[in-house]
Design a protein around this motif. Sequence first.
Motif, PDB file in Angstrom:
ATOM      1  N   GLY A  59      31.366  23.159  50.891  1.00  0.00           N
ATOM      2  CA  GLY A  59      30.432  24.256  50.653  1.00  0.00           C
ATOM      3  C   GLY A  59      29.058  23.788  50.241  1.00  0.00           C
ATOM      4  O   GLY A  59      28.042  24.203  50.813  1.00  0.00           O
ATOM      5  N   VAL A  60      28.994  22.899  49.253  1.00  0.00           N
ATOM      6  CA  VAL A  60      27.697  22.453  48.736  1.00  0.00           C
ATOM      7  C   VAL A  60      26.978  21.576  49.754  1.00  0.00           C
ATOM      8  O   VAL A  60      25.788  21.766  50.025  1.00  0.00           O
ATOM      9  CB  VAL A  60      27.885  21.707  47.404  1.00  0.00           C
ATOM     10  N   SER A  61      27.689  20.589  50.326  1.00  0.00           N
ATOM     11  CA  SER A  61      27.050  19.716  51.314  1.00  0.00           C
ATOM     12  C   SER A  61      26.557  20.505  52.513  1.00  0.00           C
ATOM     13  O   SER A  61      25.423  20.320  52.978  1.00  0.00           O
ATOM     14  CB  SER A  61      28.033  18.634  51.781  1.00  0.00           C
ATOM     15  N   GLY A  62      27.403  21.395  53.026  1.00  0.00           N
ATOM     16  CA  GLY A  62      27.002  22.178  54.186  1.00  0.00           C
ATOM     17  C   GLY A  62      25.815  23.071  53.892  1.00  0.00           C
ATOM     18  O   GLY A  62      24.879  23.167  54.706  1.00  0.00           O
ATOM     19  N   ALA A  63      25.818  23.732  52.725  1.00  0.00           N
ATOM     20  CA  ALA A  63      24.713  24.627  52.380  1.00  0.00           C
ATOM     21  C   ALA A  63      23.411  23.860  52.198  1.00  0.00           C
ATOM     22  O   ALA A  63      22.343  24.301  52.650  1.00  0.00           O
ATOM     23  CB  ALA A  63      25.051  25.416  51.121  1.00  0.00           C
ATOM     24  N   LEU A  64      23.467  22.698  51.536  1.00  0.00           N
ATOM     25  CA  LEU A  64      22.252  21.911  51.344  1.00  0.00           C
ATOM     26  C   LEU A  64      21.746  21.347  52.661  1.00  0.00           C
ATOM     27  O   LEU A  64      20.525  21.249  52.873  1.00  0.00           O
ATOM     28  CB  LEU A  64      22.512  20.785  50.345  1.00  0.00           C
ATOM     29  N   ASN A  65      22.643  20.969  53.557  1.00  0.00           N
ATOM     30  CA  ASN A  65      22.208  20.531  54.887  1.00  0.00           C
ATOM     31  C   ASN A  65      21.543  21.676  55.638  1.00  0.00           C
ATOM     32  O   ASN A  65      20.517  21.485  56.310  1.00  0.00           O
ATOM     33  CB  ASN A  65      23.399  20.007  55.686  1.00  0.00           C
ATOM     34  N   ASN A  66      22.128  22.872  55.536  1.00  0.00           N
ATOM     35  CA  ASN A  66      21.513  24.037  56.167  1.00  0.00           C
ATOM     36  C   ASN A  66      20.145  24.325  55.565  1.00  0.00           C
ATOM     37  O   ASN A  66      19.193  24.682  56.276  1.00  0.00           O
ATOM     38  CB  ASN A  66      22.407  25.261  56.005  1.00  0.00           C
ATOM     39  N   LEU A  67      20.046  24.197  54.227  1.00  0.00           N
ATOM     40  CA  LEU A  67      18.755  24.428  53.560  1.00  0.00           C
ATOM     41  C   LEU A  67      17.707  23.434  54.046  1.00  0.00           C
ATOM     42  O   LEU A  67      16.585  23.824  54.380  1.00  0.00           O
ATOM     43  CB  LEU A  67      18.934  24.303  52.043  1.00  0.00           C
ATOM     44  N   THR A  68      18.083  22.162  54.093  1.00  0.00           N
ATOM     45  CA  THR A  68      17.119  21.144  54.517  1.00  0.00           C
ATOM     46  C   THR A  68      16.658  21.373  55.946  1.00  0.00           C
ATOM     47  O   THR A  68      15.461  21.300  56.249  1.00  0.00           O
ATOM     48  CB  THR A  68      17.736  19.742  54.379  1.00  0.00           C
ATOM     49  N   SER A  69      17.608  21.666  56.852  1.00  0.00           N
ATOM     50  CA  SER A  69      17.235  21.878  58.251  1.00  0.00           C
ATOM     51  C   SER A  69      16.396  23.144  58.426  1.00  0.00           C
ATOM     52  O   SER A  69      15.406  23.146  59.170  1.00  0.00           O
ATOM     53  CB  SER A  69      18.488  21.945  59.132  1.00  0.00           C
ATOM     54  N   SER A  70      16.764  24.226  57.720  1.00  0.00           N
ATOM     55  CA  SER A  70      15.992  25.465  57.847  1.00  0.00           C
ATOM     56  C   SER A  70      14.612  25.319  57.215  1.00  0.00           C
ATOM     57  O   SER A  70      13.618  25.824  57.748  1.00  0.00           O
ATOM     58  CB  SER A  70      16.751  26.629  57.181  1.00  0.00           C
ATOM     59  N   ALA A  71      14.551  24.633  56.058  1.00  0.00           N
ATOM     60  CA  ALA A  71      13.261  24.425  55.410  1.00  0.00           C
ATOM     61  C   ALA A  71      12.355  23.546  56.273  1.00  0.00           C
ATOM     62  O   ALA A  71      11.155  23.799  56.401  1.00  0.00           O
ATOM     63  CB  ALA A  71      13.455  23.803  54.034  1.00  0.00           C
ATOM     64  N   THR A  72      12.956  22.511  56.867  1.00  0.00           N
ATOM     65  CA  THR A  72      12.179  21.646  57.759  1.00  0.00           C
ATOM     66  C   THR A  72      11.652  22.434  58.939  1.00  0.00           C
ATOM     67  O   THR A  72      10.490  22.270  59.356  1.00  0.00           O
ATOM     68  CB  THR A  72      13.042  20.475  58.245  1.00  0.00           C
ATOM     69  N   GLU A  73      12.471  23.329  59.477  1.00  0.00           N
ATOM     70  CA  GLU A  73      12.015  24.170  60.589  1.00  0.00           C
ATOM     71  C   GLU A  73      10.890  25.091  60.141  1.00  0.00           C
ATOM     72  O   GLU A  73       9.909  25.291  60.869  1.00  0.00           O
ATOM     73  CB  GLU A  73      13.195  24.989  61.114  1.00  0.00           C
ATOM     74  N   SER A  74      11.005  25.651  58.934  1.00  0.00           N
ATOM     75  CA  SER A  74       9.959  26.550  58.451  1.00  0.00           C
ATOM     76  C   SER A  74       8.652  25.811  58.186  1.00  0.00           C
ATOM     77  O   SER A  74       7.576  26.417  58.181  1.00  0.00           O
ATOM     78  CB  SER A  74      10.417  27.255  57.169  1.00  0.00           C
ATOM     79  N   LEU A  75       8.737  24.495  57.954  1.00  0.00           N
ATOM     80  CA  LEU A  75       7.546  23.688  57.686  1.00  0.00           C
ATOM     81  C   LEU A  75       7.056  22.948  58.929  1.00  0.00           C
ATOM     82  O   LEU A  75       6.150  22.119  58.832  1.00  0.00           O
ATOM     83  CB  LEU A  75       7.855  22.659  56.596  1.00  0.00           C
ATOM     84  N   SER A  76       7.649  23.240  60.065  1.00  0.00           N
ATOM     85  CA  SER A  76       7.389  22.440  61.270  1.00  0.00           C
ATOM     86  C   SER A  76       5.923  22.421  61.679  1.00  0.00           C
ATOM     87  O   SER A  76       5.472  21.466  62.309  1.00  0.00           O
ATOM     88  CB  SER A  76       8.246  22.951  62.435  1.00  0.00           C
ATOM     89  N   SER A  77       5.173  23.467  61.333  1.00  0.00           N
ATOM     90  CA  SER A  77       3.766  23.493  61.739  1.00  0.00           C
ATOM     91  C   SER A  77       2.970  22.363  61.097  1.00  0.00           C
ATOM     92  O   SER A  77       1.903  21.977  61.607  1.00  0.00           O
ATOM     93  CB  SER A  77       3.127  24.842  61.386  1.00  0.00           C
TER      94      SER A  77
END
Length: 818
Positions: free
Chosen positions: A480-498
């Motif tokens: 749960g924790v590893s998967g959620a943090l991986n999702n957070l990192t990937s989604s945050a990276t996508e939101s910062l892609s600009s």
Amino acid sequence: MIGTAVSRFRVLGFRDLRAHWVRSLVSAGVVAVAAALLVAVLGTYGSLTGSVEKLAVSIAGDADLEVVGVTDTGFAATELDVIRAVPGVEAAVPLLRGEIVTGSGSLTVIGVDASITALDSDLQSAVSGSITDLARPGAVLVGPNTGYAEGQTFEVAGRTLTAVGVVTGEGSERIGGGNFLITPLPAAQTLTDRAGQLDSIFVVGDAADAVRDAVGGRVAVMSPDFRAERADTAMSLTRNSTLMVSLIAFVVAGFLVFNVMNMAIAKRRPTISVLRSIGGRRATIVRDLLTEAALVGLVAGSIGVPLGILMGNLAIDSLPPFLIEAFDVRLEYVLPVYAIPSAIILCVAACVAASALAAVQVYRISPVEALAVGGSEASSGPSGRFALGVGMLGAAAIAGSVVLAVTVDGEAALAAGAVFLVGVVALCVGGTGMIVGAAGNVPRRWGGAGRLASATIERAPGRIWATVMTIIVAVGVIVGVSGALNNLTSSATESLSSLGRTDVYASLTSSYAVPSGATLDPAVVQQIRSTPGVTNVVEGQWAYADLGDELVAIQGVAAGSNAVTLSVLDESVEAAVLRGDGVAISRNLGLALNVSAGSTIELPTPTGVRPVKVLAVVDYLNAAGGTMAISLDSMQEWFERPGATYLEIAVDSDTVQKTLDDTLPPEINIYSGTQALEGASASIAQAGALAVALQWIVAVVAAVALLNTLMLSVLERRRELGVLRAMGASRGTLGRMVLSEALAVGIVGGVLGLAIGAALQYLSTLILGASTGIAIEYTADPSILLYGLVALLLALVGSLPPAVHASRSTIVDAIAAD
């Protein structure tokens, strides 16, 4: 009565603890680790708040108010006369605090005047005896880590200075890490190139309302401890997430204590029966058992506290830059006063609660039945009616956690995680029969050893349930924790892609930090514009500002910018923001201010309160208490901040970045868009790094608990194993029986752990989305299946020592075991 209880404990409880010292040591050790994790988390995040608070006390002393700029770059010194004229103000003490870069690194410059003597603070104590000396041209006081000695003359920012004293008093290390100099206010303004500016005015006197009326919103009037409150808010997300993981360690420890106490009671059945036969009351026996458990918790907590302090000291260096950059503080380890009592109380509570569940079986022991020699670990599970009720309660809690995560925004959504875990445990309590039945069915087809393992599992549902739950919690938390943090990192990276679309950035901060604070020297900006290969330069600003009780990260944006705050807006809103028609704010800031698109907010600025229209409420990654996008022109005019804190540079070749890096002053950081994106993503990942580290520690604790539960189970069944050997069972059969039991537990625990972990991951993405301000996409990583294999591996590895021990048991020794 107390003396009698102590005697019973010395004769019965302490004797058993000493006789079975391995069992006692293991249970105490796991509980101690849980205590250490809790103390480490509280100490790590308490250090930022405590360091900020100590710094505030060192400078502000007994001031009643602190007047600060609405942004983090100060305000006009003319406000000093306004405040000193307010009725009720006994003293108004100005202070300027800035950073300059020297050949030996960054140096904090502090400017004061003679009114500093009105404060009772470490800073006042350091300066008050040297006011006359500081009046001499070029005279300064230096910090203990500057390397300068009293009487030494040196050059800073092109000026010749003389150290008239070295500040070594209490608190001197907190100001700029001891690397500072104190000088009269006009000299400090000249050194930092901030003529006519102040950073703070400390007010002595009960005149808060009058001061606020006098300044008219041009500056912020705060309590001197407001920075500590901001720090606490900034740390709340990462603190609460890691706190939840550390508390899970107590759950794992509780399962081990339950198993240990369950077997201890089974072993003491003859003793308990004798006590019952001679008139001992069940309540008295249970109370003695709980007292014994409380003692174990107390000792374990006392052992875990120093370990947690050591871990916390090591962990404070891992805090990500964006969490501490707004507070300009040197971190020192500060353990909150409640940390040690909380850890010890939780240790005692976990041990007592787990032991109470095991001690229930005392009420089912009859004197005649229990007088049978040898004891047994057989125990029954919860009754059908109780199991149904608890299971329904658990299902309701799980459903409620999802509703809470979906409907509640902000930090409060973190409560959904705790509700979910409580629901899972309750649901599994209700499903004890099914869990134990599944574990018993797995080895049934594995020959004679498997059938013996099935019989053993079915005879001890309490122990098997707790052992399976240990695996479920460990695997579930990791998934749960590893998967959620991986999702957070990937989604945050996508939101910062600009960020990655810009060729090169220039700022006074590294790529890992938000480029706020002082603006770039116009001469540096012109040098960059004229560098061969530079085709375009877009200016931008970041600043931290006060909006009511919220600390807001404001970004001033201009046309052509790749700013993240612009990239999420549609074209019409983006054009309106760039024209200065209004602002776009983050969802969490809109929630805190109770505003929506179309609302008007009162924005305090150095030029007065400005009514601004909210054009959009969107998903921005939280950089502080909230995020706001505003046109650069409006920011420069309203906040009196000409220039830029960072530049977006377009170049025509890859060599231009190196050219800029080689030719610009050393304080200018040059980094690519890719580096900016990597730095921002790394900071986000770093924020969850401690939670990831904690979850693996929890997994190790669970592995130790599993190993020792299996070993203790074998040790407590020596008589039973001896009987099986006497009946013709071979050593290999006994070894395979223990392996089969462990494998069955590992299979059931691993499968259920994966299912619960996947559900926890989904829930955690909802929680983190509400807390961070961005939408987080749930992605199930196939690699989580590896965690299920890890669970099986742990079960097998943990079963090898007890299996070997069982196979080596001799018939005579086993049957003679007491």
